[in-house]
Scaffold this motif. Structure first.
Motif, PDB file in Angstrom:
ATOM      1  N   LEU A 196      39.141  50.553  56.072  1.00  0.00           N
ATOM      2  CA  LEU A 196      39.155  49.201  56.644  1.00  0.00           C
ATOM      3  C   LEU A 196      39.702  48.219  55.601  1.00  0.00           C
ATOM      4  CD1 LEU A 196      38.343  47.523  59.131  1.00  0.00           C
ATOM      5  CD2 LEU A 196      36.062  47.280  58.134  1.00  0.00           C
ATOM      6  N   ALA A 197      39.256  48.373  54.362  1.00  0.00           N
ATOM      7  CA  ALA A 197      39.740  47.509  53.282  1.00  0.00           C
ATOM      8  C   ALA A 197      41.257  47.669  53.103  1.00  0.00           C
ATOM      9  CB  ALA A 197      39.010  47.822  51.975  1.00  0.00           C
ATOM     10  N   ASP A 207      39.736  50.381  37.794  1.00  0.00           N
ATOM     11  CA  ASP A 207      40.799  51.342  38.121  1.00  0.00           C
ATOM     12  C   ASP A 207      41.578  50.910  39.362  1.00  0.00           C
ATOM     13  OD1 ASP A 207      40.283  52.908  35.981  1.00  0.00           O
ATOM     14  OD2 ASP A 207      39.232  54.497  37.078  1.00  0.00           O
ATOM     15  N   ALA A 208      40.860  50.356  40.342  1.00  0.00           N
ATOM     16  CA  ALA A 208      41.526  49.904  41.569  1.00  0.00           C
ATOM     17  C   ALA A 208      42.537  48.804  41.248  1.00  0.00           C
ATOM     18  CB  ALA A 208      40.500  49.413  42.583  1.00  0.00           C
ATOM     19  N   LEU A 209      42.156  47.942  40.312  1.00  0.00           N
ATOM     20  CA  LEU A 209      43.058  46.865  39.890  1.00  0.00           C
ATOM     21  C   LEU A 209      44.264  47.458  39.157  1.00  0.00           C
ATOM     22  CD1 LEU A 209      43.365  43.769  39.796  1.00  0.00           C
ATOM     23  CD2 LEU A 209      42.189  43.786  37.597  1.00  0.00           C
ATOM     24  N   MET A 244      45.376  41.771  51.577  1.00  0.00           N
ATOM     25  CA  MET A 244      45.074  41.619  50.160  1.00  0.00           C
ATOM     26  C   MET A 244      43.598  41.897  49.964  1.00  0.00           C
ATOM     27  SD  MET A 244      47.167  38.136  49.450  1.00  0.00           S
ATOM     28  CE  MET A 244      47.035  37.762  51.180  1.00  0.00           C
ATOM     29  N   LEU A 245      43.245  42.337  48.746  1.00  0.00           N
ATOM     30  CA  LEU A 245      41.839  42.618  48.468  1.00  0.00           C
ATOM     31  C   LEU A 245      41.407  41.923  47.193  1.00  0.00           C
ATOM     32  CD1 LEU A 245      41.627  46.465  49.215  1.00  0.00           C
ATOM     33  CD2 LEU A 245      40.595  44.610  50.554  1.00  0.00           C
ATOM     34  N   ILE A 248      43.792  46.619  44.516  1.00  0.00           N
ATOM     35  CA  ILE A 248      43.218  45.293  44.743  1.00  0.00           C
ATOM     36  C   ILE A 248      44.016  44.239  43.974  1.00  0.00           C
ATOM     37  CG2 ILE A 248      40.892  46.181  45.188  1.00  0.00           C
ATOM     38  CD1 ILE A 248      40.098  45.451  42.365  1.00  0.00           C
ATOM     39  N   ASN A 249      43.876  42.982  44.403  1.00  0.00           N
ATOM     40  CA  ASN A 249      44.640  41.902  43.781  1.00  0.00           C
ATOM     41  C   ASN A 249      43.987  41.360  42.522  1.00  0.00           C
ATOM     42  OD1 ASN A 249      45.258  41.918  46.795  1.00  0.00           O
ATOM     43  ND2 ASN A 249      46.895  40.706  45.935  1.00  0.00           N
ATOM     44  N   SER A 250      42.669  41.172  42.568  1.00  0.00           N
ATOM     45  CA  SER A 250      41.954  40.581  41.427  1.00  0.00           C
ATOM     46  C   SER A 250      40.494  40.982  41.491  1.00  0.00           C
ATOM     47  CB  SER A 250      41.959  39.053  41.462  1.00  0.00           C
ATOM     48  OG  SER A 250      43.144  38.539  41.933  1.00  0.00           O
ATOM     49  N   THR A 251      39.828  40.844  40.357  1.00  0.00           N
ATOM     50  CA  THR A 251      38.378  41.033  40.348  1.00  0.00           C
ATOM     51  C   THR A 251      37.708  39.745  39.862  1.00  0.00           C
ATOM     52  OG1 THR A 251      38.398  41.878  38.090  1.00  0.00           O
ATOM     53  CG2 THR A 251      38.461  43.507  39.852  1.00  0.00           C
TER      54      THR A 251
END
Ligand code: CAA
Length: 258
Positions: free
Chosen positions: A113-114, A170-172, A119-120, A177-180
């Motif tokens: 879904l994400a 790691d996702a970044l 964008m995440l 993903i875009n940012s944390t």
């Protein structure tokens, strides 16, 4: 104004927020929840006052995946007949930008879904992953396709075959993903970014999203032609005249979505 049971919706200025809301089971996605998410997205998409959609989860996770209780006794014929994941294709028709704000777990179907979001933004504690292999199954709502297109075969094989979790860091690093952000400010920061997009020319935003998504499916030449037509199309809008005139007059543009 619908009476949703599995999600909560709220409007923040020009931004439509959808929150998964079954915190006791970490927002496990049952069919009703997915159907409510789709209805809420489509309602925001048709509402001219809403410019951007944010999808998030209530409680301690975004969501821990498809509802295992709902699936465990299914057989192949009922799965095929129900074919529930085709409904998710409706997400691809949402024309407004959709931003996922993920904290805690986003596993299995919830990671899928994400990955449907444009964008995440994620909290530093976010953990993504496809644990389906541990259950004797595999991702079924786009995971093997979308993650592979995003990060390439090498990491997709490693993550989906092992079921191991992917940290926000790691996702970044891998462009998932875009940012944390710190969890406390995730929603605030996501809303701030959503507002920036909400103030852009709506038709330009719509055609930009549409064109970028074509890059995933189309060969380069076809994608470039698609982009070009959309670019030319924008010269039929008042916002193009307004945007360029405002630049010359050294003032902020006032976009109308026309
Ligand atoms: N379905 C149904 N219930 C779930 C669930 C799920 N996917 N994930 C968590 N829950 C429930 C738990 O059963 C538990 O309920 P009880 O309190 O009644 O026991 C409650 O939510 C809280 O979870 P935990 O006690 O397990 O919390 P935890 O912090 O110890 O662990 C977790 C968190 C690691 C996410 C763990 O809950 C877990 O592994 N969940 C399953 C993750 C998973 O396998 N997801 C993939 C599902 S398959 C899929 O998504 C297929 C697809 O492609 C669409």
């Amino acid at each position: 104004n619908k009476n949703y049971e599995m999600i909560e919706t709220s409007v923040k200025g020009q931004v439509g927020l959808i929150e998964l809301n079954r915190p006791k089971v970490l927002n496990a996605l049952n069919r009703q929840m997915v159907s409510e998410v789709l209805s809420a997205m489509e309602a925001y998409d048709e509402n001219a006052d809403i410019k951007v959609i944010i999808l998030a989860g209530k409680g301690r996770a975004f969501a821990a995946g498809a509802d295992i209780d709902e699936m465990m006794d299914a057989d192949a014929v009922s799965m095929e007949t129900l074919n529930q994941f085709t409904d998710w294709d409706r997400l691809a028709w949402i024309k407004k930008p959709v931003i996922g704000a993920v904290h805690g777990f986003a596993l299995g179907g919830a990671f899928e879904l994400a990955l449907c979001c444009d964008m995440l933004f994620a909290a530093e504690n976010a953990e993504f992953g496809f644990p389906e292999v541990n259950l004797g199954v595999m991702p079924g709502a786009g995971g093997t396709q979308r993650l592979t297109k995003l990060v390439g075969k090498t990491k997709a094989m490693e993550w989906i075959l092992s079921g191991k979790r992917i940290s926000a860091k790691d996702a970044l690093h891998h462009g998932i993903i875009n940012s944390t952000f710190a969890e406390e400010v995730l929603m605030e920061e996501t809303l701030k970014f959503a507002d920036t997009i909400a103030n852009q020319a709506p038709i330009a935003v719509r055609l930009i999203k549409e064109s970028i998504l074509k890059a995933v499916d189309y060969p380069l030449y076809e994608g470039m032609q698609y982009e070009r037509k959309n670019f030319y199309m924008l010269f039929a809008t008042e916002d193009q005249k307004e945007g360029m005139r405002a630049f010359k007059e050294k003032r902020k543009p006032d976009f109308k979505g026309k």
